[in-house]
Write a protein that holds these residues in place. Structure first.
Motif, PDB file in Angstrom:
ATOM      1  N   VAL A  54       0.815  -1.207   0.000  1.00 26.23           N
ATOM      2  CA  VAL A  54       0.000   0.000   0.000  1.00 26.23           C
ATOM      3  C   VAL A  54       0.856   1.267   0.000  1.00 26.23           C
ATOM      4  CG1 VAL A  54      -0.371   0.331   2.489  1.00 26.23           C
ATOM      5  CG2 VAL A  54      -2.164   0.961   0.877  1.00 26.23           C
ATOM      6  N   SER A  55       2.055   1.212   0.586  1.00 25.93           N
ATOM      7  CA  SER A  55       2.916   2.396   0.666  1.00 25.93           C
ATOM      8  C   SER A  55       3.925   2.462  -0.468  1.00 25.93           C
ATOM      9  CB  SER A  55       3.653   2.418   2.005  1.00 25.93           C
ATOM     10  OG  SER A  55       4.596   1.363   2.050  1.00 25.93           O
ATOM     11  N   LEU A  98      -5.205   2.390   4.659  1.00 27.88           N
ATOM     12  CA  LEU A  98      -5.326   3.614   3.870  1.00 27.88           C
ATOM     13  C   LEU A  98      -3.968   4.303   3.855  1.00 27.88           C
ATOM     14  CD1 LEU A  98      -8.590   5.029   5.519  1.00 27.88           C
ATOM     15  CD2 LEU A  98      -8.424   3.544   3.507  1.00 27.88           C
ATOM     16  N   TYR A  99      -3.457   4.600   2.669  1.00 27.84           N
ATOM     17  CA  TYR A  99      -2.208   5.339   2.556  1.00 27.84           C
ATOM     18  C   TYR A  99      -2.567   6.791   2.248  1.00 27.84           C
ATOM     19  CZ  TYR A  99       2.474   6.688   0.967  1.00 27.84           C
ATOM     20  OH  TYR A  99       3.692   7.307   0.817  1.00 27.84           O
ATOM     21  N   LEU A 100      -2.330   7.656   3.233  1.00 29.45           N
ATOM     22  CA  LEU A 100      -2.668   9.068   3.110  1.00 29.45           C
ATOM     23  C   LEU A 100      -1.424   9.877   2.813  1.00 29.45           C
ATOM     24  CD1 LEU A 100      -5.007   9.356   6.240  1.00 29.45           C
ATOM     25  CD2 LEU A 100      -5.602   8.662   3.911  1.00 29.45           C
ATOM     26  N   ARG A 101      -1.553  10.824   1.895  1.00 24.01           N
ATOM     27  CA  ARG A 101      -0.444  11.725   1.579  1.00 24.01           C
ATOM     28  C   ARG A 101      -0.192  12.668   2.754  1.00 24.01           C
ATOM     29  NH1 ARG A 101      -3.922  11.951  -2.989  1.00 24.01           N
ATOM     30  NH2 ARG A 101      -3.107  10.671  -4.687  1.00 24.01           N
ATOM     31  N   GLU A 102       0.807  13.529   2.607  1.00 26.10           N
ATOM     32  CA  GLU A 102       1.158  14.474   3.665  1.00 26.10           C
ATOM     33  C   GLU A 102      -0.019  15.369   4.031  1.00 26.10           C
ATOM     34  OE1 GLU A 102       4.861  17.427   4.791  1.00 26.10           O
ATOM     35  OE2 GLU A 102       4.600  16.787   2.714  1.00 26.10           O
ATOM     36  N   ASN A 103      -0.841  15.745   3.052  1.00 27.28           N
ATOM     37  CA  ASN A 103      -2.010  16.598   3.318  1.00 27.28           C
ATOM     38  C   ASN A 103      -3.237  15.787   3.749  1.00 27.28           C
ATOM     39  OD1 ASN A 103      -2.855  15.374   0.974  1.00 27.28           O
ATOM     40  ND2 ASN A 103      -3.060  17.251  -0.209  1.00 27.28           N
ATOM     41  N   ARG A 108      -3.962   5.771  -1.854  1.00 29.05           N
ATOM     42  CA  ARG A 108      -4.545   4.486  -2.260  1.00 29.05           C
ATOM     43  C   ARG A 108      -4.936   3.713  -1.018  1.00 29.05           C
ATOM     44  NH1 ARG A 108      -0.214   0.296  -4.657  1.00 29.05           N
ATOM     45  NH2 ARG A 108      -2.055  -0.963  -4.503  1.00 29.05           N
ATOM     46  N   PHE A 109      -5.675   2.655  -1.217  1.00 30.27           N
ATOM     47  CA  PHE A 109      -6.068   1.792  -0.104  1.00 30.27           C
ATOM     48  C   PHE A 109      -5.868   0.344  -0.504  1.00 30.27           C
ATOM     49  CE2 PHE A 109      -9.944   2.229  -2.564  1.00 30.27           C
ATOM     50  CZ  PHE A 109     -10.418   0.929  -2.622  1.00 30.27           C
ATOM     51  N   LEU A 110      -5.853  -0.520   0.487  1.00 25.18           N
ATOM     52  CA  LEU A 110      -5.715  -1.949   0.265  1.00 25.18           C
ATOM     53  C   LEU A 110      -6.681  -2.664   1.195  1.00 25.18           C
ATOM     54  CD1 LEU A 110      -4.028  -4.258  -1.108  1.00 25.18           C
ATOM     55  CD2 LEU A 110      -2.604  -4.218   0.928  1.00 25.18           C
ATOM     56  N   VAL A 111      -7.456  -3.581   0.649  1.00 26.96           N
ATOM     57  CA  VAL A 111      -8.345  -4.406   1.463  1.00 26.96           C
ATOM     58  C   VAL A 111      -7.511  -5.561   1.996  1.00 26.96           C
ATOM     59  CG1 VAL A 111     -10.416  -5.844   1.498  1.00 26.96           C
ATOM     60  CG2 VAL A 111     -10.364  -3.769   0.088  1.00 26.96           C
ATOM     61  N   VAL A 112      -7.318  -5.590   3.321  1.00 28.96           N
ATOM     62  CA  VAL A 112      -6.523  -6.638   3.953  1.00 28.96           C
ATOM     63  C   VAL A 112      -7.377  -7.884   4.141  1.00 28.96           C
ATOM     64  CG1 VAL A 112      -5.163  -7.251   5.988  1.00 28.96           C
ATOM     65  CG2 VAL A 112      -5.116  -4.917   5.121  1.00 28.96           C
ATOM     66  N   GLN A 113      -8.642  -7.671   4.494  1.00 25.19           N
ATOM     67  CA  GLN A 113      -9.550  -8.798   4.709  1.00 25.19           C
ATOM     68  C   GLN A 113     -10.958  -8.353   4.409  1.00 25.19           C
ATOM     69  OE1 GLN A 113      -9.447 -10.377   8.665  1.00 25.19           O
ATOM     70  NE2 GLN A 113     -10.221 -12.346   8.031  1.00 25.19           N
ATOM     71  N   GLY A 114     -11.741  -9.239   3.811  1.00 27.94           N
ATOM     72  CA  GLY A 114     -13.123  -8.958   3.460  1.00 27.94           C
ATOM     73  C   GLY A 114     -13.375  -9.402   2.035  1.00 27.94           C
ATOM     74  N   TYR A 115     -14.636  -9.559   1.674  1.00 23.16           N
ATOM     75  CA  TYR A 115     -14.980 -10.017   0.334  1.00 23.16           C
ATOM     76  C   TYR A 115     -16.257  -9.343  -0.107  1.00 23.16           C
ATOM     77  CZ  TYR A 115     -15.907 -13.044  -3.616  1.00 23.16           C
ATOM     78  OH  TYR A 115     -16.146 -13.512  -4.883  1.00 23.16           O
ATOM     79  N   GLU A 116     -16.228  -8.747  -1.275  1.00 19.94           N
ATOM     80  CA  GLU A 116     -17.379  -8.023  -1.803  1.00 19.94           C
ATOM     81  C   GLU A 116     -17.896  -8.623  -3.111  1.00 19.94           C
ATOM     82  OE1 GLU A 116     -18.843  -4.684  -0.319  1.00 19.94           O
ATOM     83  OE2 GLU A 116     -18.270  -6.309   1.000  1.00 19.94           O
TER      84      GLU A 116
END
Length: 161
Positions: A54-55, A98-103, A108-116
């Motif tokens: 994610v990073s 959730l990878y958040l920028r400096e602001n 981007r995000f990554l689903v670690v667990q779960g199913y949709e």
């Protein structure tokens, strides 16, 4: 004769009981090996892999915990932060990084667990909210998790200063 039969029956019952006890011990030992410390190491490796993904492979500072109990990792090279949170998706609970920028905008995000479901899984694998067009429930849940995590992180940083 009758005494021998009693002794024999007693030994058979003792043998059955001992077999049952040994069987239970074997199940408990197996469960400990499968779900015990070994499973924690596997989860730690999976988390480390997910954090790198994610990073974009950036080095991270040691883990911190927000005021509301979310795990987070500062990314010194970018000034960003990775925060772990969850959201109630359309079909399941989603554990997210959730990878958040400096602001504090979402990179981007990554689903670690779960199913949709297969269709949404393909959209979720893109790691951006723009990629979730048509998945309004799931997108809304992730957006709400982002807002909540961002507010929690801001309050945590203010409390530290």
């Amino acid at each position: 004769m009758q005494g021998e039969a009693v002794v024999k029956e007693s030994l058979q019952r003792t043998g059955k009981t001992l077999g049952l006890v040994l069987g239970v011990l074997l199940v408990v030992l197996t469960a400990h090996l499968v779900f015990g410390p070994g499973a924690e190491r596997i989860q730690a490796r999976e988390l480390a892999r997910a954090l790198r993904e994610v990073s974009h492979g950036a080095e991270m500072a040691p883990q911190g915990v927000t005021l509301e109990g979310r795990d987070y990792w500062e990314v010194p090279s970018t000034g960003g932060v990775v925060i772990r949170t969850s959201a109630r998706g359309y079909q399941s609970r989603l554990d997210l990084l959730l990878y958040l920028r400096e602001n504090l905008s979402l990179d981007r995000f990554l689903v670690v667990q779960g199913y949709e479901g297969p269709y949404l899984e393909q959209l979720l694998s893109r790691g951006t909210l723009d990629g979730l067009s048509g998945a309004t429930w799931t997108r809304g849940a992730i957006e709400q998790a982002l807002v909540s995590a961002r507010q929690d992180l801001i309050r945590t940083r203010e409390a530290v200063e």
